[in-house]
Scaffold this active site. Sequence first.
Site, PDB file in Angstrom:
ATOM      1  N   GLN A   1       1.910  -6.016  -3.247  1.00  0.00           N
ATOM      2  CA  GLN A   1       2.369  -6.105  -1.857  1.00  0.00           C
ATOM      3  C   GLN A   1       3.681  -5.304  -1.706  1.00  0.00           C
ATOM      4  O   GLN A   1       3.895  -4.378  -2.458  1.00  0.00           O
ATOM      5  CB  GLN A   1       2.546  -7.570  -1.412  1.00  0.00           C
ATOM      6  CG  GLN A   1       1.225  -8.342  -1.287  1.00  0.00           C
ATOM      7  CD  GLN A   1       0.676  -8.844  -2.602  1.00  0.00           C
ATOM      8  OE1 GLN A   1       1.364  -9.487  -3.365  1.00  0.00           O
ATOM      9  NE2 GLN A   1      -0.595  -8.579  -2.879  1.00  0.00           N
TER      10      GLN A   1
ATOM     11  N   GLY B   1      -4.642  -4.352  -3.764  1.00  0.00           N
ATOM     12  CA  GLY B   1      -5.634  -3.308  -4.034  1.00  0.00           C
ATOM     13  C   GLY B   1      -4.860  -2.064  -4.394  1.00  0.00           C
ATOM     14  O   GLY B   1      -4.219  -1.461  -3.533  1.00  0.00           O
ATOM     15  N   HIS B   2      -4.849  -1.725  -5.676  1.00  0.00           N
ATOM     16  CA  HIS B   2      -4.064  -0.587  -6.156  1.00  0.00           C
ATOM     17  C   HIS B   2      -5.015   0.527  -6.576  1.00  0.00           C
ATOM     18  O   HIS B   2      -5.822   0.341  -7.484  1.00  0.00           O
ATOM     19  CB  HIS B   2      -3.158  -1.021  -7.319  1.00  0.00           C
ATOM     20  CG  HIS B   2      -2.140  -2.050  -6.919  1.00  0.00           C
ATOM     21  ND1 HIS B   2      -1.270  -2.632  -7.799  1.00  0.00           N
ATOM     22  CD2 HIS B   2      -1.843  -2.589  -5.712  1.00  0.00           C
ATOM     23  CE1 HIS B   2      -0.492  -3.485  -7.148  1.00  0.00           C
ATOM     24  NE2 HIS B   2      -0.830  -3.488  -5.893  1.00  0.00           N
TER      25      HIS B   2
ATOM     26  N   GLY C   1     -10.808  -2.889   3.482  1.00  0.00           N
ATOM     27  CA  GLY C   1     -11.374  -1.777   4.235  1.00  0.00           C
ATOM     28  C   GLY C   1     -10.855  -1.682   5.661  1.00  0.00           C
ATOM     29  O   GLY C   1     -11.255  -0.800   6.422  1.00  0.00           O
TER      30      GLY C   1
ATOM     31  N   THR D   1       2.994 -12.555   2.719  1.00  0.00           N
ATOM     32  CA  THR D   1       2.137 -13.178   1.712  1.00  0.00           C
ATOM     33  C   THR D   1       2.925 -14.365   1.142  1.00  0.00           C
ATOM     34  O   THR D   1       4.012 -14.690   1.626  1.00  0.00           O
ATOM     35  CB  THR D   1       1.680 -12.152   0.651  1.00  0.00           C
ATOM     36  OG1 THR D   1       0.658 -12.770  -0.147  1.00  0.00           O
ATOM     37  CG2 THR D   1       2.832 -11.681  -0.239  1.00  0.00           C
TER      38      THR D   1
ATOM     39  N   ASP E   1       0.809  -1.228   0.000  1.00  0.00           N
ATOM     40  CA  ASP E   1       0.000   0.000   0.000  1.00  0.00           C
ATOM     41  C   ASP E   1       0.840   1.274   0.000  1.00  0.00           C
ATOM     42  O   ASP E   1       0.442   2.298   0.558  1.00  0.00           O
ATOM     43  CB  ASP E   1      -0.960   0.020   1.212  1.00  0.00           C
ATOM     44  CG  ASP E   1      -1.879  -1.178   1.203  1.00  0.00           C
ATOM     45  OD1 ASP E   1      -2.230  -1.651   0.109  1.00  0.00           O
ATOM     46  OD2 ASP E   1      -2.250  -1.643   2.299  1.00  0.00           O
TER      47      ASP E   1
ATOM     48  N   ARG F   1       2.920 -28.744  -6.421  1.00  0.00           N
ATOM     49  CA  ARG F   1       2.705 -29.268  -7.773  1.00  0.00           C
ATOM     50  C   ARG F   1       1.351 -29.954  -7.945  1.00  0.00           C
ATOM     51  O   ARG F   1       1.197 -30.919  -8.662  1.00  0.00           O
ATOM     52  CB  ARG F   1       3.853 -30.201  -8.186  1.00  0.00           C
ATOM     53  CG  ARG F   1       5.168 -29.449  -8.282  1.00  0.00           C
ATOM     54  CD  ARG F   1       6.347 -30.276  -7.954  1.00  0.00           C
ATOM     55  NE  ARG F   1       6.279 -30.765  -6.596  1.00  0.00           N
ATOM     56  CZ  ARG F   1       7.098 -31.666  -6.084  1.00  0.00           C
ATOM     57  NH1 ARG F   1       8.036 -32.181  -6.838  1.00  0.00           N
ATOM     58  NH2 ARG F   1       6.968 -32.044  -4.839  1.00  0.00           N
TER      59      ARG F   1
ATOM     60  N   LYS G   1       1.684   2.269  -5.013  1.00  0.00           N
ATOM     61  CA  LYS G   1       2.220   1.719  -6.273  1.00  0.00           C
ATOM     62  C   LYS G   1       1.276   1.992  -7.437  1.00  0.00           C
ATOM     63  O   LYS G   1       1.709   2.353  -8.531  1.00  0.00           O
ATOM     64  CB  LYS G   1       2.442   0.193  -6.138  1.00  0.00           C
ATOM     65  CG  LYS G   1       3.429  -0.180  -5.045  1.00  0.00           C
ATOM     66  CD  LYS G   1       3.557  -1.682  -4.892  1.00  0.00           C
ATOM     67  CE  LYS G   1       2.319  -2.371  -4.370  1.00  0.00           C
ATOM     68  NZ  LYS G   1       1.966  -2.037  -2.971  1.00  0.00           N
TER      69      LYS G   1
END
Length: 423
Positions: A224, A40-41, A301, A239, A13, A144, A16
């Site tokens: 991220q 979320g960009h 949010g 992540t 955040d 895999r 980016k």
Amino acid sequence: MANTILVGAQWGDEGKGKIIDVLTAKADIVVRSQGGNNAGHTVIHDGVTYVLHLIPSGILRRGKVCVIGNGVVVDPIALLSEIEELRKVGVGIDNKNLLISDCAHLVLPYHRLLDEQRELRKGRAKIGTTKRGIGPAYGDKAARTGLRISDLMQPIVFSKKLQAKIRENNSILEALGAKPINYRDVNESYLAAGKKLRPFVANTVVFLHRALQRGKEILFEGAQGTFLDIDHGTYPYVTSSNTTAGGACTGTGVPPHRMDRVLGVMKAYTTRVGEGALPTEDRQLANMLHQLGREFGATTGRARRCGWFDAVATHYATMINGIDELAVTNLDGLDRVDSIKVCVGYRLNGKRLEVPPCDALQLDNCEPIYEEMRGWNQSTSAARKLSQLPLAARNYVKRIAQLTGAKLSMVSVGPMRAQTIFL
Ligand code: GDP
Ligand code: IMO
Ligand code: MG
């Protein structure tokens, strides 16, 4: 501009999306290489706020090609609804401006349920994931046993693999006390989504290489941030992908020697959403930013945790990513702070550390060592040149760039395209 890898230098955040949107003016192609719809960009254009999750942030500029690379995990239902939402507000999307790698892995409903269940079971030790199924989807990829877009393009193959996967995952879900999922429903909805996505599916590796041969310029859009990287981040509070610069190569098939520069995006302060250590966290600063309506997550949010600028972290980010240039965003967030702290070292058990420790508990026990700088107590949001910033603000951005160890090339003073200073 050449081929640029853009990475978040903090915990995500960083702004980016805004910087990608600005830079896309000069690029030909924007490609996502990792992550999924946990991202979320935010891009604001013509008074409309767009939050992009899977689609690269270059999509609002006409004539540019956006690519979802092989390293991304794609929830086809979420991707379709993102495409449809954008179309509703007049953004044209077809296979001239959006391509999806046939090698990208799929996020399936059992990934989301497993994500949720694992978080529930961890209780207070939870990661605070976005619950989009990202960890379990990358887990299947590494084991895999994942399904890919190419499977979805072959309905008979897909249905057979899906049936086996649902059988296996239902027994896990039941053991965790969750409801099993219905194969028929998932099969039907995914095949229908696959049919709609078919026109976009391509060998994006070949597309990108051909574009490079023709001299096209590519922007690699990180999702991220550095400290959420599965290898280099604050494990296990991370992540499940490589969010650092190397991920741009593996996640797109473009080799390292074709990359020309790495641009690190960082906020003028620090934020983090989800659990895990945040050494410079400061409740007062968080309250001030939240009262301004700032720092609420674009995907979930949730109120973001906030803290002072952490130069130990960003300096390390410069090293790992090979950051050449810096874009500092949200400088205006500090417009009303009298005295601004900057973390220049950590103290752990009486010793000074210049780099973050690998261990989560040790990082949690690190005390920040601060340097204090004077605030400027006036609005910076109208500045369009460095010289138009108050002297104290200029000193501040120069100091954080110096501590981070890369060249300052952009300063953002508001969420709009125009609110950007180039150096
Ligand atoms: P990303 O995930 O890195 O793309 O960042 P997000 O979009 O999740 O969060 C960044 C937030 O800051 C968004 O709401 C942006 O519109 C906003 N933003 C970006 N740059 C600036 C800036 O310089 N000033 C202000 N006020 N907001 C900014
Ligand atoms: P962008 O691209 C900020 C965080 C989650 C959680 C951890 C793991 O907008 O910067 P996951 O759902 O990925 O398994 O969650 O990572 N996280 C983000 N935080 N920005 C993001 O993306 C994030 N994507 C994941 O909050 O702490
Ligand atoms: Mg975001």
